[in-house]
Enzyme design. Structure first.
Site, PDB file in Angstrom:
ATOM      1  N   PRO A  88      46.364  37.992  47.455  1.00  0.00           N
ATOM      2  CG  PRO A  88      46.123  35.806  48.217  1.00  0.00           C
ATOM      3  CD  PRO A  88      46.235  36.613  46.962  1.00  0.00           C
ATOM      4  CG  ASP A 100      45.334  50.138  47.650  1.00  0.00           C
ATOM      5  OD1 ASP A 100      45.581  51.344  47.491  1.00  0.00           O
ATOM      6  OD2 ASP A 100      44.270  49.605  47.293  1.00  0.00           O
ATOM      7  CE  LYS A 108      40.770  54.833  50.416  1.00  0.00           C
ATOM      8  NZ  LYS A 108      41.559  54.837  49.180  1.00  0.00           N
ATOM      9  N   GLY A 121      45.479  45.145  46.658  1.00  0.00           N
ATOM     10  CA  GLY A 121      45.502  43.828  47.266  1.00  0.00           C
ATOM     11  C   GLY A 121      44.277  43.028  46.862  1.00  0.00           C
ATOM     12  N   GLY A 122      44.448  41.713  46.713  1.00  0.00           N
ATOM     13  CA  GLY A 122      43.326  40.857  46.335  1.00  0.00           C
ATOM     14  C   GLY A 122      42.892  41.101  44.909  1.00  0.00           C
ATOM     15  CG  ASP A 123      39.262  40.742  41.743  1.00  0.00           C
ATOM     16  OD1 ASP A 123      39.731  40.155  40.753  1.00  0.00           O
ATOM     17  OD2 ASP A 123      38.301  41.540  41.676  1.00  0.00           O
ATOM     18  CB  ILE A 169      36.276  41.207  45.454  1.00  0.00           C
ATOM     19  CG1 ILE A 169      35.787  40.405  44.246  1.00  0.00           C
ATOM     20  CG2 ILE A 169      35.665  40.645  46.747  1.00  0.00           C
ATOM     21  CD1 ILE A 169      36.052  38.925  44.316  1.00  0.00           C
ATOM     22  CB  THR A 210      39.232  37.778  46.144  1.00  0.00           C
ATOM     23  OG1 THR A 210      38.740  38.724  47.109  1.00  0.00           O
ATOM     24  CG2 THR A 210      38.532  36.438  46.361  1.00  0.00           C
ATOM     25  CG  MET A 220      37.599  45.686  55.111  1.00  0.00           C
ATOM     26  SD  MET A 220      37.063  46.938  53.922  1.00  0.00           S
ATOM     27  CE  MET A 220      35.739  46.056  53.066  1.00  0.00           C
ATOM     28  N   GLY A 261      46.591  36.433  55.531  1.00  0.00           N
ATOM     29  CA  GLY A 261      46.476  35.167  54.824  1.00  0.00           C
ATOM     30  C   GLY A 261      47.448  35.018  53.675  1.00  0.00           C
TER      31      GLY A 261
END
Length: 255
Positions: free
Chosen positions: A19, A42, A64, A95-97, A100, A125, A177, A206
């Protein structure tokens, strides 16, 4: 991995960068980033993570942002194939997982269709990271026996979600989002049965030093978002667990 220092050529690793906080990378993710020949990364990859890459590694930004795509998804898919066919070890860093709301499945389908070998490395995530760093336990015996991750991204001006299933008591919902659709999200959750006083929050960036948490209720959150000027990337969290923030918050303003 063939040796301690090299990766197999002509292969892609789909890697979750977590994250934002680099220390939340998995050991495997950090090792792969440090050894890859090429990295396609990303917008949501946290500051400092790309610093782990080799100085001579190729770095390709494919970020993006809201209403601003550096590279169309189809081009990213083909880029991964082309880099692997050059004989490079490629890390696709998300980013994240990656599975997901990361379009990781779409990218892997292209790799499979092109005969490119790959591996997937899960990441923390954003919902888990934001919840932990904001003092929102996404599940809690007294507050929420289930949690749902859902996209709040608008398409053609609508948010086509299963509102009756989301607007349930003893339940936490995390909207990815969703900032641009916050007013519609809150309205629908109230219209489908949740009290307007249900706790709700937005968390921006976060787990990072500039994390920003905006607290409210379903009735007040859209105004609170406008008042604070909060912008993506951010998550919306709805449920009584948000009310635990004051008691359980440990990170923001203390890092």
């Amino acid at each position: 991995m063939t040796t301690q220092d090299t990766l197999p050529a002509g292969k892609v690793w789909l890697v979750g960068a977590g994250p934002g906080d680099p220390e939340l990378l998995t050991l495997k993710a950090a090792r792969l980033i440090a050894r890859a020949d090429a990295l396609v990364y990303d917008h949501l990859v946290g500051d400092g993570i790309m610093d782990l890459a080799r100085p001579d590694a190729r770095r390709i930004y494919a970020g993006k942002e809201a209403s601003k795509h550096t590279m169309p998804q189809g081009d990213i898919n083909q880029l991964l194939v082309d880099l692997a066919r050059e004989g490079l070890s490629v890390v696709r860093l998300k980013g994240g997982d990656p599975f997901i709301f990361g379009r990781g499945g779409e990218e892997l389908e292209t790799l499979v269709g092109s005969g490119i070998p790959f591996e997937v490395v899960p990441g923390v995530t954003a919902a888990a990271g934001c919840g932990a760093y904001s003092g929102f336990p996404l599940t809690h015996r007294d507050h929420a026996q289930s949690v749902t991750f859902v996209t709040g991204h608008l398409k053609d001006g609508t948010v086509n979600l299963d509102w009756p299933a989301l607007a349930r008591p003893k339940h936490t919902v995390v909207f990815y989002m969703g900032i641009g659709a916050a007013e519609e999200i809150c309205r629908q959750m109230i219209n489908h049965g949740l009290p307007s006083m249900t706790p709700a929050a937005v968390v921006r960036n976060g787990t990072q030093k500039d994390q920003q948490t905006v607290l409210g209720t379903l009735g007040t959150l859209p105004h609170r978002i406008a008042e604070s000027g909060i912008k993506p990337p951010a998550l919306i969290v709805v449920g009584s667990v948000v009310g635990l923030h004051e008691k359980l918050s440990w990170f923001e303003g203390k890092a």
